[in-house]
Every structure is written in structure tokens, then in C-alpha cells.
Design a protein around this motif. Sequence first.
Motif, short mmCIF file in Angstrom:
data_model
loop_
_atom_site.label_atom_id
_atom_site.label_comp_id
_atom_site.label_asym_id
_atom_site.label_seq_id
_atom_site.Cartn_x
_atom_site.Cartn_y
_atom_site.Cartn_z
N GLY A 1 9.62 -0.37 3.38
CA GLY A 1 8.31 -0.77 3.87
C GLY A 1 7.29 0.34 3.78
N LEU A 2 7.73 1.56 3.99
CA LEU A 2 6.83 2.72 3.90
C LEU A 2 6.31 2.89 2.47
CD1 LEU A 2 5.62 5.11 5.49
CD2 LEU A 2 7.63 6.44 4.81
N VAL A 3 7.22 2.82 1.51
CA VAL A 3 6.84 2.95 0.10
C VAL A 3 5.92 1.79 -0.30
CG1 VAL A 3 7.69 2.93 -2.27
CG2 VAL A 3 8.92 4.23 -0.51
N TYR A 4 6.31 0.60 0.12
CA TYR A 4 5.52 -0.59 -0.22
C TYR A 4 4.12 -0.50 0.38
CZ TYR A 4 3.96 -5.46 0.07
OH TYR A 4 3.23 -6.61 -0.01
N ARG B 1 -2.91 1.71 -1.14
CA ARG B 1 -3.59 2.72 -1.96
C ARG B 1 -3.66 2.34 -3.44
NH1 ARG B 1 -3.15 7.64 0.91
NH2 ARG B 1 -3.43 7.13 3.11
N VAL B 2 -2.48 2.09 -4.03
CA VAL B 2 -2.41 1.88 -5.48
C VAL B 2 -2.99 0.52 -5.87
CG1 VAL B 2 -0.89 1.77 -7.49
CG2 VAL B 2 -0.38 3.36 -5.61
N LEU B 3 -2.53 -0.54 -5.19
CA LEU B 3 -2.97 -1.89 -5.55
C LEU B 3 -4.49 -2.07 -5.45
CD1 LEU B 3 -1.23 -5.20 -4.63
CD2 LEU B 3 -3.66 -4.93 -4.17
N GLY C 1 -9.16 -3.25 -8.23
CA GLY C 1 -10.60 -3.05 -8.35
C GLY C 1 -11.01 -2.59 -9.72
N LEU C 2 -10.19 -1.71 -10.32
CA LEU C 2 -10.50 -1.18 -11.65
C LEU C 2 -10.49 -2.30 -12.69
CD1 LEU C 2 -10.98 1.69 -12.85
CD2 LEU C 2 -8.57 1.68 -13.49
N ILE C 3 -9.46 -3.15 -12.63
CA ILE C 3 -9.32 -4.21 -13.65
C ILE C 3 -10.30 -5.35 -13.41
CG2 ILE C 3 -7.73 -5.93 -14.59
CD1 ILE C 3 -5.45 -3.94 -13.93
N SER C 4 -10.51 -5.71 -12.14
CA SER C 4 -11.38 -6.86 -11.84
C SER C 4 -12.85 -6.47 -11.76
CB SER C 4 -10.97 -7.50 -10.52
OG SER C 4 -11.30 -6.65 -9.43
N ALA D 1 -12.73 -6.83 -3.14
CA ALA D 1 -11.77 -7.93 -3.08
C ALA D 1 -10.35 -7.40 -2.92
CB ALA D 1 -11.87 -8.78 -4.33
N TYR D 2 -10.04 -6.30 -3.58
CA TYR D 2 -8.67 -5.78 -3.52
C TYR D 2 -8.46 -4.80 -2.36
CZ TYR D 2 -7.50 -8.58 -7.43
OH TYR D 2 -7.27 -9.68 -8.22
N ARG D 3 -9.54 -4.42 -1.69
CA ARG D 3 -9.38 -3.76 -0.39
C ARG D 3 -9.13 -4.81 0.68
NH1 ARG D 3 -13.59 -0.25 -2.19
NH2 ARG D 3 -15.15 -1.58 -1.19
N TYR D 4 -9.74 -5.99 0.48
CA TYR D 4 -9.55 -7.08 1.44
C TYR D 4 -8.10 -7.54 1.48
CZ TYR D 4 -9.38 -11.95 2.97
OH TYR D 4 -9.02 -13.12 3.58
N LEU D 5 -7.41 -7.52 0.34
CA LEU D 5 -6.03 -8.03 0.29
C LEU D 5 -5.12 -7.32 1.29
CD1 LEU D 5 -3.78 -9.76 -0.91
CD2 LEU D 5 -3.61 -8.14 -2.80
N PRO D 6 -4.97 -5.98 1.24
CA PRO D 6 -4.09 -5.35 2.25
C PRO D 6 -4.61 -5.51 3.67
CG PRO D 6 -5.20 -3.69 0.90
CD PRO D 6 -5.45 -5.00 0.25
#
Length: 234
Positions: free
Chosen positions: A164-167, A173-175, A180-183, A188-193
Motif C-alpha cells: 500500500g505504501l508503494v502503491y 505522485r507518479v500517476l 497530466g502530461l499525456i492528457s 483531472a489526474y490530481r483529482y483521481l487520487p
Amino acid sequence: MAASPEEKAKRVRRMFSEIAPRYDLLNRLLSFGADLRWRRRAVDLALEKAPKRILDLATGTGDLALMLKERAPGAEVVGADFAPPMLAIARRKAEARGLEVRFLEADALALPFPDGAFDAVTIAFGFRNFADYEKALGELYRVLAPGGRLVVLEFPPPPKGAFGLVYRVYFQRVLPFLGGLISGNFGAYRYLPESVEAFPAPEALKAMMAAAGFSVRYELLTFGVAAIHVGDRP
């Protein structure tokens, strides 16, 4: 100050409309393809009772609705979402694959269907975006026929322990950076987590569904990264 349900709904609709063109690509990349396995499991559970009328709510670009139609060609499948750009992509995909699925714009809190209209309702990664979970569950219960089934595939808060810590580092951070870079839409991708961290834990969602009248069970997928809740209407 927390956003009102109406403000949340407008924000989410705008975000998903903006990222629609890259949505499928990002789902595959950011989940390392696991989202397709999770969706297939949701389809298996939704079709256990051989439903004839199926609603895929928060259908997005139609992945789950199209899977359902491929697996149950004799069933009537309806895909509903509140982001028109997502629905436009879903319709193109259905046409390209020769699948007859009706896609329409709808609000999960005020569904445009009569009572008992469906034998099964599926929701993949859209339930946490609803502005009012209890109200949405009430609507889902209403449009399901007696004996019908609700299947909710969703991201629960990250699991505990070393994995869970790694995930959590990847998810927080990574996702958001890659998404954001690709889309081109970092928000939107800060909203996801953020939305996943705020979502009820599996046991809490089970209790919420039970309070709405469902008989509920759930299973965790990929070490708890995803969860499927199955609610049967008596």
C-alpha cells in the motif's frame, strides 16, 4: 469550504469532458492493463443471473457496456453518462465494432428511467464521482427490478502495509504527473487520487449499499487496488 453537490457535479463533468480523447489510452497505461481484467470480472458478476436489460452507468467511453453486449448479445444494453464527449467516443466504438448499444446522457441522481427498468446495473470507476452516494444508491435501487443486481467496480482507498505504501507513492505522485502530461490536464489526474482517498472503504460502502436495501458482498482485486461490490435487490 467543501464544494456543494452541484459544484462537484459540474467540476467532474468538465474534467471528464476535457480528458475524453485520451481517456482509454490512460486507463490502459496507468493501470498497466489491469483495468481490463477488473472490467471482465465485473461483467462475469453482472451476467451471472442472465439479465435481459442492463444499464452501464457512468459508462464513459463505453468499455464496460461494449463488453457486456459482446458477452450477452441478446440483452438490451444501455450506457449512460453525463459527459457528452465521452458518449460521442462510446458511440463511435460501438459502431466500429458493430454492437447495438444505446448511449445517452443522464444524471445518476435523477435517472430518466422508470422503476424496475433493468435487471442489472454496472458502474466501473464512476461511483466515487457521484455528488451524493446515498441518493445515487436510492436511484439505482429504484431502476432495478426485484431480483436485479448492482455491480460497482471502484478504487477503494489505498491498502495498508508495504504494498500500500508503494502503491500510494505511485498513485499520488507518479500517476498524476503521467496522466497530466499525456492528457494535458493535470487537474483531472490530481483529482483521481484525491477522490479515491476520500472514498468509503470497502466495508463502509458495503454498509451504505445494505442501508439502501441491497444484499451485499464484495471482493478485492490486485492486492486491494480495486474492489467489486455486488448488491442484489431482494
